[in-house]
Design a protein around this motif. Sequence first.
Motif, PDB file in Angstrom:
ATOM      1  N   VAL A   1      22.718  37.452  33.108  1.00  0.00           N
ATOM      2  CA  VAL A   1      24.042  37.758  33.628  1.00  0.00           C
ATOM      3  C   VAL A   1      24.728  38.680  32.631  1.00  0.00           C
ATOM      4  CG1 VAL A   1      26.294  36.811  34.265  1.00  0.00           C
ATOM      5  CG2 VAL A   1      24.222  35.528  34.803  1.00  0.00           C
ATOM      6  N   TRP A   2      25.296  39.745  33.107  1.00  0.00           N
ATOM      7  CA  TRP A   2      26.095  40.636  32.286  1.00  0.00           C
ATOM      8  C   TRP A   2      27.533  40.415  32.717  1.00  0.00           C
ATOM      9  CZ3 TRP A   2      24.576  43.165  28.111  1.00  0.00           C
ATOM     10  CH2 TRP A   2      25.420  44.119  27.566  1.00  0.00           C
ATOM     11  N   ALA A   3      28.392  39.988  31.766  1.00  0.00           N
ATOM     12  CA  ALA A   3      29.758  39.623  32.102  1.00  0.00           C
ATOM     13  C   ALA A   3      30.756  40.339  31.200  1.00  0.00           C
ATOM     14  CB  ALA A   3      29.945  38.120  31.975  1.00  0.00           C
ATOM     15  N   GLN A   4      31.987  40.398  31.686  1.00  0.00           N
ATOM     16  CA  GLN A   4      33.083  41.001  30.939  1.00  0.00           C
ATOM     17  C   GLN A   4      34.248  40.013  30.956  1.00  0.00           C
ATOM     18  OE1 GLN A   4      35.538  44.237  32.773  1.00  0.00           O
ATOM     19  NE2 GLN A   4      34.512  45.469  31.201  1.00  0.00           N
ATOM     20  N   PHE A   5      34.918  39.865  29.816  1.00  0.00           N
ATOM     21  CA  PHE A   5      36.052  38.956  29.722  1.00  0.00           C
ATOM     22  C   PHE A   5      36.867  39.290  28.475  1.00  0.00           C
ATOM     23  CE2 PHE A   5      32.146  37.058  28.135  1.00  0.00           C
ATOM     24  CZ  PHE A   5      32.463  36.738  26.814  1.00  0.00           C
ATOM     25  N   VAL A   6      38.067  38.746  28.406  1.00  0.00           N
ATOM     26  CA  VAL A   6      38.932  38.951  27.248  1.00  0.00           C
ATOM     27  C   VAL A   6      38.880  37.710  26.364  1.00  0.00           C
ATOM     28  CG1 VAL A   6      41.341  39.211  26.494  1.00  0.00           C
ATOM     29  CG2 VAL A   6      40.467  40.575  28.405  1.00  0.00           C
ATOM     30  N   VAL A   7      38.718  37.948  25.064  1.00  0.00           N
ATOM     31  CA  VAL A   7      38.858  36.890  24.064  1.00  0.00           C
ATOM     32  C   VAL A   7      40.263  37.045  23.500  1.00  0.00           C
ATOM     33  CG1 VAL A   7      38.044  35.967  21.866  1.00  0.00           C
ATOM     34  CG2 VAL A   7      36.404  36.860  23.532  1.00  0.00           C
ATOM     35  N   ASP A   8      41.062  35.974  23.579  1.00  0.00           N
ATOM     36  CA  ASP A   8      42.454  36.078  23.132  1.00  0.00           C
ATOM     37  C   ASP A   8      42.591  35.900  21.621  1.00  0.00           C
ATOM     38  OD1 ASP A   8      42.480  33.321  22.560  1.00  0.00           O
ATOM     39  OD2 ASP A   8      43.599  32.793  24.358  1.00  0.00           O
ATOM     40  N   GLU A   9      43.832  35.889  21.151  1.00  0.00           N
ATOM     41  CA  GLU A   9      44.114  35.821  19.718  1.00  0.00           C
ATOM     42  C   GLU A   9      43.685  34.498  19.085  1.00  0.00           C
ATOM     43  OE1 GLU A   9      47.514  38.098  21.750  1.00  0.00           O
ATOM     44  OE2 GLU A   9      46.352  36.315  22.141  1.00  0.00           O
ATOM     45  N   THR A  10      43.492  33.473  19.902  1.00  0.00           N
ATOM     46  CA  THR A  10      43.066  32.175  19.373  1.00  0.00           C
ATOM     47  C   THR A  10      41.547  32.022  19.393  1.00  0.00           C
ATOM     48  OG1 THR A  10      43.155  31.016  21.507  1.00  0.00           O
ATOM     49  CG2 THR A  10      45.201  31.113  20.215  1.00  0.00           C
ATOM     50  N   GLY A  11      40.843  33.013  19.948  1.00  0.00           N
ATOM     51  CA  GLY A  11      39.389  32.946  20.026  1.00  0.00           C
ATOM     52  C   GLY A  11      38.871  32.295  21.297  1.00  0.00           C
ATOM     53  N   ARG A  12      39.758  32.061  22.243  1.00  0.00           N
ATOM     54  CA  ARG A  12      39.341  31.461  23.513  1.00  0.00           C
ATOM     55  C   ARG A  12      39.114  32.538  24.561  1.00  0.00           C
ATOM     56  NH1 ARG A  12      41.434  25.654  23.815  1.00  0.00           N
ATOM     57  NH2 ARG A  12      42.123  25.336  21.685  1.00  0.00           N
ATOM     58  N   VAL A  13      38.225  32.244  25.489  1.00  0.00           N
ATOM     59  CA  VAL A  13      37.949  33.167  26.584  1.00  0.00           C
ATOM     60  C   VAL A  13      39.015  32.972  27.658  1.00  0.00           C
ATOM     61  CG1 VAL A  13      36.305  33.792  28.386  1.00  0.00           C
ATOM     62  CG2 VAL A  13      35.471  33.146  26.116  1.00  0.00           C
ATOM     63  N   ASP A  14      39.658  34.059  28.046  1.00  0.00           N
ATOM     64  CA  ASP A  14      40.633  34.023  29.134  1.00  0.00           C
ATOM     65  C   ASP A  14      39.870  34.159  30.443  1.00  0.00           C
ATOM     66  OD1 ASP A  14      42.598  34.408  31.032  1.00  0.00           O
ATOM     67  OD2 ASP A  14      43.670  35.948  29.905  1.00  0.00           O
ATOM     68  N   MET A  15      39.625  33.024  31.096  1.00  0.00           N
ATOM     69  CA  MET A  15      38.793  33.020  32.301  1.00  0.00           C
ATOM     70  C   MET A  15      39.422  33.785  33.463  1.00  0.00           C
ATOM     71  SD  MET A  15      35.962  31.778  31.476  1.00  0.00           S
ATOM     72  CE  MET A  15      35.193  31.654  33.091  1.00  0.00           C
ATOM     73  N   ARG A  16      40.716  34.032  33.408  1.00  0.00           N
ATOM     74  CA  ARG A  16      41.354  34.836  34.467  1.00  0.00           C
ATOM     75  C   ARG A  16      40.838  36.266  34.431  1.00  0.00           C
ATOM     76  NH1 ARG A  16      47.288  33.901  32.576  1.00  0.00           N
ATOM     77  NH2 ARG A  16      46.111  34.377  30.702  1.00  0.00           N
ATOM     78  N   THR A  17      40.289  36.690  33.291  1.00  0.00           N
ATOM     79  CA  THR A  17      39.801  38.060  33.146  1.00  0.00           C
ATOM     80  C   THR A  17      38.295  38.164  33.382  1.00  0.00           C
ATOM     81  OG1 THR A  17      39.370  37.844  30.764  1.00  0.00           O
ATOM     82  CG2 THR A  17      41.605  38.503  31.435  1.00  0.00           C
ATOM     83  N   PHE A  18      37.628  37.050  33.646  1.00  0.00           N
ATOM     84  CA  PHE A  18      36.164  37.041  33.798  1.00  0.00           C
ATOM     85  C   PHE A  18      35.746  37.911  34.973  1.00  0.00           C
ATOM     86  CE2 PHE A  18      32.187  35.566  35.550  1.00  0.00           C
ATOM     87  CZ  PHE A  18      31.387  35.447  34.425  1.00  0.00           C
ATOM     88  N   LYS A  19      34.740  38.755  34.715  1.00  0.00           N
ATOM     89  CA  LYS A  19      34.183  39.613  35.750  1.00  0.00           C
ATOM     90  C   LYS A  19      32.674  39.660  35.574  1.00  0.00           C
ATOM     91  CE  LYS A  19      36.466  43.333  36.369  1.00  0.00           C
ATOM     92  NZ  LYS A  19      37.026  44.696  36.211  1.00  0.00           N
ATOM     93  N   THR A  20      31.945  39.447  36.648  1.00  0.00           N
ATOM     94  CA  THR A  20      30.490  39.582  36.612  1.00  0.00           C
ATOM     95  C   THR A  20      30.147  41.045  36.831  1.00  0.00           C
ATOM     96  OG1 THR A  20      30.240  37.376  37.561  1.00  0.00           O
ATOM     97  CG2 THR A  20      28.320  38.817  37.646  1.00  0.00           C
ATOM     98  N   LEU A  21      29.443  41.631  35.885  1.00  0.00           N
ATOM     99  CA  LEU A  21      29.030  43.025  36.014  1.00  0.00           C
ATOM    100  C   LEU A  21      27.658  43.127  36.664  1.00  0.00           C
ATOM    101  CD1 LEU A  21      30.232  44.320  32.541  1.00  0.00           C
ATOM    102  CD2 LEU A  21      31.449  44.364  34.730  1.00  0.00           C
TER     103      LEU A  21
END
Length: 67
Positions: A1-21
């Motif tokens: 799986v190739w995915a794209q997402f934002v890691v926030d300032e606390t080091g957590r993945v913001d799942m609202r930004t998750f996108k499957t490429l």
Amino acid sequence: VWAQFVVDETGRVDMRTFKTLKSPAPEFTAAVKEALPAWRLDPAIRQGRKVKQLVEQAFVFGLPPHA
């Protein structure tokens, strides 16, 4: 799986930004989406401050070797 997402300032993945490429099957994508919320990463640092960062990550699945 190739995915794209934002890691926030606390080091957590913001799942609202998750996108499957790219994904070979929806079951693999579901497994990645289930695991990512538990991840804790080092946030990006810019000019000495922790910042959000867009990440593209490959997730490789395989079978365990036979004993």
